[in-house]
Design an enzyme around this catalytic site. Structure first.
Site, PDB file in Angstrom:
ATOM      1  N   ALA A 234       7.048 -15.176  33.120  1.00 36.32           N
ATOM      2  CA  ALA A 234       6.272 -15.662  33.583  1.00 36.32           C
ATOM      3  C   ALA A 234       4.963 -15.942  32.658  1.00 36.32           C
ATOM      4  O   ALA A 234       4.769 -16.115  32.060  1.00 36.32           O
ATOM      5  CB  ALA A 234       6.284 -14.972  34.967  1.00 36.32           C
TER       6      ALA A 234
ATOM      7  N   GLY B 134       6.715 -16.351  27.932  1.00 35.33           N
ATOM      8  CA  GLY B 134       6.469 -16.458  29.315  1.00 35.33           C
ATOM      9  C   GLY B 134       5.672 -17.943  29.507  1.00 35.33           C
ATOM     10  O   GLY B 134       5.378 -19.037  28.854  1.00 35.33           O
ATOM     11  N   HIS B 135       4.904 -18.263  30.474  1.00 30.55           N
ATOM     12  CA  HIS B 135       3.776 -18.693  31.150  1.00 30.55           C
ATOM     13  C   HIS B 135       2.917 -18.855  30.055  1.00 30.55           C
ATOM     14  O   HIS B 135       1.519 -19.193  31.239  1.00 30.55           O
ATOM     15  CB  HIS B 135       3.894 -19.126  32.451  1.00 30.55           C
ATOM     16  CG  HIS B 135       5.137 -19.396  32.849  1.00 30.55           C
ATOM     17  ND1 HIS B 135       6.178 -20.306  34.413  1.00 30.55           N
ATOM     18  CD2 HIS B 135       6.533 -19.944  31.873  1.00 30.55           C
ATOM     19  CE1 HIS B 135       7.486 -20.051  34.079  1.00 30.55           C
ATOM     20  NE2 HIS B 135       7.649 -20.621  32.517  1.00 30.55           N
ATOM     21  N   GLY B 136       1.726 -18.181  29.692  1.00 38.98           N
ATOM     22  CA  GLY B 136       1.161 -17.999  29.440  1.00 38.98           C
ATOM     23  C   GLY B 136      -0.503 -17.316  30.389  1.00 38.98           C
ATOM     24  O   GLY B 136       0.087 -16.738  31.536  1.00 38.98           O
TER      25      GLY B 136
END
Length: 387
Positions: free
Chosen positions: A227, A247-249
């Site tokens: 995430a 993940g999503h930075g």
């Protein structure tokens, strides 16, 4: 048989003792109480009961014990306290897992979360480079907090304020650390490692840090997850020298109705091998909300598969029909080059605005690869940069 002189001496001593003023007796009692309080200033937490009243404790040492199923642990010591962890803390979903291994603390996780809360003002918490293990594999099912198995979340909550440092959070069931501090706070040297959740894509919503607070600095932390590192609300927030992978930075938002984020600096972070690099995401239906003043400085972003930089007011869509109730202004890439490298099917930069304004200085953005960019900046003007 006692002599007459001895009897006279004993009688005199008894008379003198009886003559001691009541005030002096009270003073002796008070001194004893003060001594007890002084001893209480250093406290050992070795049970849920011993953690229940730490208000007089300025030094807290956590040792081995088990937290029963359905219970949670809150550490609320005296203002200015130092809390030291002396070993690993595992969390198991079943008590039988806890009894055969020499763990520091075993929390049997049937509670909703947070399972462990730090709630002390002006605290110094040092994890001693130990681990707090959330036993995520017992919960991961690919659905995160959207469904499936009930997962305690957040795993850990930072309240109060102060310094939190030097611990590894391993395999959180869902969101790892929620930051809800109330004063100036530094979080440093912490590793959130949920990389085991990559197997079978079972880990989901395993956010590293979720921030809803002001005057917070995250520095030199490591996040490995599926995430993002998220900032939901607050001001005067610094995210620097971090390493994020898988993940999503690093994301501002999603920004919901009534939430405001302002004065954020994101600097010298390394983000690799994820879907996203940097995001500002605002709920499409958000109202009475805003994002103001976000500066990106000298970040290094690589191996991104969807969006290198995404600024959207269409969330949960990445690039859809943007809302207009939560304006964005004052976004900048300055102070050093932020380099972004994306994969062949990704976008370098997407701006999807329904209510954006001002001149945004992107002179420090250098993004390459992929399918190029899409810019719908509404009333904002993008100046400089390559993408």
């Amino acid at each position: 048989m006692p002599s007459l002189n001895n009897l006279i001496q004993i009688a005199a001593l008894l008379t003198a003792a009886a003559a001691i003023p009541t005030g002096f007796e009270n003073e002796l009692t008070e001194r004893a109480t003060e001594t007890d309080t002084a001893k209480r200033a250093t406290c050992t937490v070795n049970s849920v009961a011993s953690a229940a009243n730490l208000s007089g404790c300025t030094t807290v040492v956590i040792t081995a014990f088990t937290v029963p199923s359905g219970s949670t642990l809150t550490l609320a010591a005296a203002s200015g306290a130092t809390i030291t962890q002396t070993g690993d803390i595992p969390v198991r979903s079943c008590l039988s897992f806890c009894t055969d291994e020499p763990y520091l603390i075993c929390i049997t996780a049937a509670a909703a979360g947070p399972l462990l809360t730090f709630s002390t003002n002006n605290v110094i918490y040092n994890g001693g480079d130990h681990k707090i293990n959330g036993n995520g594999a017992s919960y991961w099912d690919g659905q995160g907090t959207d469904g499936g198995v009930a997962k305690p979340h957040p795993f850990i909550k930072f309240k109060g304020y102060g310094t939190f440092e030097d611990v590894t959070i391993l395999n959180s069931p869902a969101q790892a650390i929620s930051v809800g501090t109330t004063g100036s706070t530094v979080i440093q040297g912490i590793t959130v490692d949920n990389s085991a959740g990559d197997a079978g894509a079972l880990g989901h919503n395993t956010d590293g840090f979720d921030i809803s607070a002001s005057s917070v600095t995250l520095s030199k932390n490591v996040v490995k997850n599926q995430a993002a590192l998220l900032c939901y609300s607050g001001s005067a927030i610094v995210i620097e020298d971090m390493t994020c992978s898988g993940g999503h930075g690093i994301s501002i938002g999603s920004i919901a109705t009534g939430k405001t984020v302002s004065g954020v600096k994101i600097a010298r972070n390394t983000i690799t091998n994820g879907l996203y690099g940097l995001r500002i995401k605002v709920d499409a239906d958000a109202t009475s909300a805003s994002v103001l003043g976000v500066t990106y400085e000298a970040n290094v972003i690589s191996d991104i598969t969807e969006y290198g930089v995404l600024i959207t007011q269409s969330y949960p869509d990445n690039d859809g029909t943007p809302g207009t109730g939560a304006p964005i202004s004052g976004v900048a890439f300055t102070g050093g080059t932020t380099s972004v490298a994306v994969g062949s099917s990704a976008y370098t930069l997407v701006i999807d605005c329904g209510a954006c304004s001002g001149t945004w200085d992107f002179s420090g953005l250098h993004a390459t690869g992929g399918k190029g960019h899409i810019i719908a900046a509404n009333k904002a003007t993008i100046s400089g940069g390559t993408y």
